[in-house]
Scaffold this motif. Structure first.
Motif, short mmCIF file in Angstrom:
data_model
loop_
_atom_site.label_atom_id
_atom_site.label_comp_id
_atom_site.label_asym_id
_atom_site.label_seq_id
_atom_site.Cartn_x
_atom_site.Cartn_y
_atom_site.Cartn_z
N ASP A 257 9.79 -6.22 -3.05
CA ASP A 257 9.30 -5.37 -4.31
C ASP A 257 8.03 -5.36 -4.40
O ASP A 257 7.28 -4.25 -4.73
CB ASP A 257 10.25 -6.06 -5.57
CG ASP A 257 11.45 -5.76 -5.55
OD1 ASP A 257 12.13 -4.98 -4.88
OD2 ASP A 257 12.52 -6.50 -6.27
N ASP A 258 7.36 -6.53 -4.17
CA ASP A 258 5.73 -6.64 -4.22
C ASP A 258 5.31 -5.61 -3.19
O ASP A 258 4.13 -4.88 -3.51
CB ASP A 258 5.37 -8.02 -4.04
CG ASP A 258 5.66 -8.86 -5.17
OD1 ASP A 258 6.08 -8.09 -6.26
OD2 ASP A 258 5.71 -10.21 -4.83
N ALA A 259 5.78 -5.56 -2.06
CA ALA A 259 5.26 -4.79 -0.98
C ALA A 259 5.30 -3.53 -1.50
O ALA A 259 4.65 -2.45 -1.00
CB ALA A 259 5.95 -5.11 0.46
N ASN A 260 6.63 -3.06 -1.89
CA ASN A 260 6.65 -1.69 -2.34
C ASN A 260 5.79 -1.22 -3.56
O ASN A 260 5.34 -0.01 -3.38
CB ASN A 260 8.28 -1.64 -2.80
CG ASN A 260 9.15 -1.70 -1.69
OD1 ASN A 260 8.98 -1.29 -0.34
ND2 ASN A 260 10.41 -1.75 -1.93
N ARG A 261 5.37 -2.04 -4.29
CA ARG A 261 4.49 -1.86 -5.38
C ARG A 261 3.12 -1.58 -4.64
O ARG A 261 2.59 -0.59 -5.16
CB ARG A 261 4.47 -2.98 -6.43
CG ARG A 261 5.67 -2.55 -7.51
CD ARG A 261 5.28 -3.41 -8.80
NE ARG A 261 5.08 -4.88 -8.22
CZ ARG A 261 5.82 -5.88 -8.22
NH1 ARG A 261 7.36 -5.49 -8.41
NH2 ARG A 261 5.56 -6.97 -8.15
N MET A 262 2.78 -2.27 -3.97
CA MET A 262 1.21 -2.16 -3.14
C MET A 262 1.51 -0.92 -2.43
O MET A 262 0.35 -0.33 -2.45
CB MET A 262 1.03 -3.30 -2.36
CG MET A 262 0.73 -4.57 -2.89
SD MET A 262 0.65 -5.79 -1.71
CE MET A 262 -0.81 -5.40 -0.80
N GLN A 263 2.59 -0.36 -1.91
CA GLN A 263 2.42 0.86 -0.97
C GLN A 263 2.50 2.07 -1.97
O GLN A 263 1.87 3.14 -1.76
CB GLN A 263 3.92 1.11 -0.07
CG GLN A 263 3.96 2.19 0.76
CD GLN A 263 5.29 1.96 1.61
OE1 GLN A 263 6.18 1.27 1.37
NE2 GLN A 263 5.21 2.95 2.53
N ALA A 264 3.21 1.70 -3.24
CA ALA A 264 3.13 3.09 -4.01
C ALA A 264 1.58 3.08 -4.79
O ALA A 264 1.23 4.11 -5.12
CB ALA A 264 4.09 2.61 -5.33
N MET A 265 1.09 2.01 -4.84
CA MET A 265 -0.45 2.01 -5.44
C MET A 265 -1.36 2.62 -4.40
O MET A 265 -2.28 3.56 -4.66
CB MET A 265 -1.02 0.67 -5.81
CG MET A 265 -0.38 -0.15 -6.85
SD MET A 265 -0.72 -1.80 -7.09
CE MET A 265 -2.68 -1.68 -7.38
N ILE A 266 -1.18 2.41 -3.02
CA ILE A 266 -1.84 3.20 -1.94
C ILE A 266 -1.49 4.69 -1.95
O ILE A 266 -2.44 5.31 -1.91
CB ILE A 266 -1.56 2.47 -0.50
CG1 ILE A 266 -2.12 1.12 -0.65
CG2 ILE A 266 -2.18 3.15 0.47
CD1 ILE A 266 -1.76 0.36 0.64
N ALA A 267 -0.09 5.06 -2.06
CA ALA A 267 -0.18 6.47 -2.25
C ALA A 267 -0.50 7.14 -3.23
O ALA A 267 -1.11 8.20 -2.92
CB ALA A 267 1.49 6.47 -2.19
N ASP A 268 -0.64 6.37 -4.40
CA ASP A 268 -1.38 6.99 -5.71
C ASP A 268 -2.81 7.44 -5.23
O ASP A 268 -3.63 8.33 -5.80
CB ASP A 268 -1.11 5.97 -6.82
CG ASP A 268 0.35 6.12 -7.32
OD1 ASP A 268 1.18 6.91 -7.08
OD2 ASP A 268 0.65 5.22 -8.21
N VAL A 269 -3.37 6.36 -4.88
CA VAL A 269 -4.87 6.40 -4.32
C VAL A 269 -5.05 7.53 -3.42
O VAL A 269 -6.03 8.21 -3.60
CB VAL A 269 -5.68 4.96 -3.68
CG1 VAL A 269 -6.76 5.20 -3.24
CG2 VAL A 269 -5.40 4.06 -4.73
N LEU A 270 -4.18 7.70 -2.49
CA LEU A 270 -4.22 9.01 -1.25
C LEU A 270 -4.17 10.29 -2.17
O LEU A 270 -4.84 11.06 -1.83
CB LEU A 270 -3.45 8.62 -0.33
CG LEU A 270 -3.79 7.42 0.58
CD1 LEU A 270 -2.53 7.21 1.48
CD2 LEU A 270 -5.09 7.53 1.34
N ASP A 271 -3.12 10.24 -3.06
CA ASP A 271 -3.02 11.60 -3.76
C ASP A 271 -4.15 11.88 -4.57
O ASP A 271 -4.56 13.16 -4.65
CB ASP A 271 -1.60 11.24 -4.74
CG ASP A 271 -0.35 11.15 -3.85
OD1 ASP A 271 -0.50 11.75 -2.70
OD2 ASP A 271 0.58 10.72 -4.51
N PHE A 272 -4.88 10.80 -5.25
CA PHE A 272 -5.97 11.03 -6.10
C PHE A 272 -7.13 11.66 -5.09
O PHE A 272 -7.91 12.57 -5.51
CB PHE A 272 -6.33 9.85 -6.83
CG PHE A 272 -7.60 9.82 -7.23
CD1 PHE A 272 -8.12 10.61 -8.59
CD2 PHE A 272 -8.96 9.41 -6.93
CE1 PHE A 272 -9.09 10.66 -9.14
CE2 PHE A 272 -10.05 9.38 -7.36
CZ PHE A 272 -10.49 10.03 -8.57
#
Length: 344
Positions: A257-272
């Motif tokens: 779960d922690d790794a998935n949250r980190m992956q979502a945060m990285i995806a948000d940064v790339l989308d931004f």
């Protein structure tokens, strides 16, 4: 504006005022008139008042005015000024200013010269007579604060202001117009207009353009750095998730779960990063919201005006996040589009 007319006064007017006549002269009681006495005029005035010469005083208010009297004024010389000639006792020598001696006249103040001097206009002077208590009654030309010539000056100033005020206003508007245009361009986030106005304003506009260019370059550099870091983190994060498959439960589930949250945060940064670089375009806000609400039955869209804004690609995602939060935490809601002044 011509020079104010010189004040002229006759000994006859002064004598009448000293007797109590109201002929516009200023009256005061106190010390004798200040200034050098004029013996000739004192004799004439004393004769007119029927007083001893010692009880009468005549003094010029402006000695320079007496010296600059107009050409042709009568000047009386005593025997001492007669070029050394002996004059009859009590007689006076009469000549015109700038001219030669004309003739010897009868003595003052009984002769014809006394009658002439009594009614001859003279530069302003003060005349006084001693009262019984030792004080002096003095008359002199009245000096009003707003005399005739002062009124002319004030009227000329008022007319000048009325004529010049519109010209000054127009000139000030033309002078400040480039500053207003520059201020509106800065507020709207636009580049300053082409160089116009004073040199200082042109230099300021050029400095603003250079500053914007440097800020844009720095912002792009930070965005590229952030994108690179986020992209590089995806590889080790993928390796970490693979290793987590070998971890026993229940620790593995929490770590995944922690790794998935980190992956979502990285995806948000790339989308931004992608949306920040995307070109802005005009978007009809009401149509966009209607499309999002069509997929969310718990939400409704109220009637309102159509608003068009120039935004990037992230507006739809922001609206979808708001709709999803409204459904998750409030069970639904209503959306309204409105325009307030210049803000949308």
């Amino acid at each position: 504006m011509p020079d104010p007319p010189a004040v002229r006064l006759t000994l006859a007017d002064a004598a009448a005022a000293l007797r109590g006549a109201d002929n516009g002269l200023s009256r005061s009681i106190g010390p004798p008139p200040a200034g050098a006495p004029n013996p000739v005029q004192q004799q004439v005035l004393a004769r007119a008042l029927g007083r001893p010469v010692g009880d009468v005083r005549v003094a010029w208010l402006d000695p320079a005015a007496r010296r600059s009297a107009p050409r042709g004024e009568v000047i009386v010389l005593t025997a001492a000024h007669g070029g050394g000639k002996a004059l009859p006792g009590g007689a006076m020598l009469l000549r015109m200013k700038g001219g030669r001696p004309m003739r010897v006249v009868d003595r003052l103040p009984d002769g014809p010269l006394g009658a002439v001097l009594l009614r001859l206009p003279q530069p302003a002077f003060a005349a006084g007579v001693r009262l019984s208590d030792g004080r002096w009654l003095t008359v002199r030309p009245a000096s009003s604060l707003l005399g005739g010539w002062r009124w002319k000056v004030l009227v000329a100033l008022a007319v000048s202001l009325v004529v010049l005020a519109p010209l000054v206003w127009i000139f000030a508007r033309r002078l400040t117009r480039p500053f207003r245009v520059l201020a509106r361009a800065i507020d709207a986030g636009l580049d300053p207009p082409e160089a116009q106005g004073p040199r200082e304003l042109q230099e300021a506009a050029g400095a603003i353009v250079q500053l914007r260019t440097r800020l844009a370059a720095e912002s792009e550099e930070r965005l590229r750095m952030l994108t690179a870091v986020a992209h590089d983190l995806r590889t080790p994060l993928t390796s970490l998730k693979l290793r987590l498959e070998s971890v026993a439960e229940p620790q593995r589930a929490r770590m995944v779960d922690d790794a998935n949250r980190m992956q979502a945060m990285i995806a948000d940064v790339l989308d931004f990063a992608r949306t920040a670089d995307a070109e802005r375009r005009a978007v009809a806000v009401r149509d966009l919201i209607a499309q999002v609400v069509a997929d969310a039955p718990a939400m409704t869209l109220d009637d309102g005006p159509e608003v068009t804004v120039c935004v990037g690609a992230g507006l739809r995602r922001a609206v979808e996040n708001l709709v999803r939060n409204a459904i998750d935490y409030a069970g639904g809601g209503r959306i309204a589009v409105a325009r307030r002044g210049s803000r949308r």
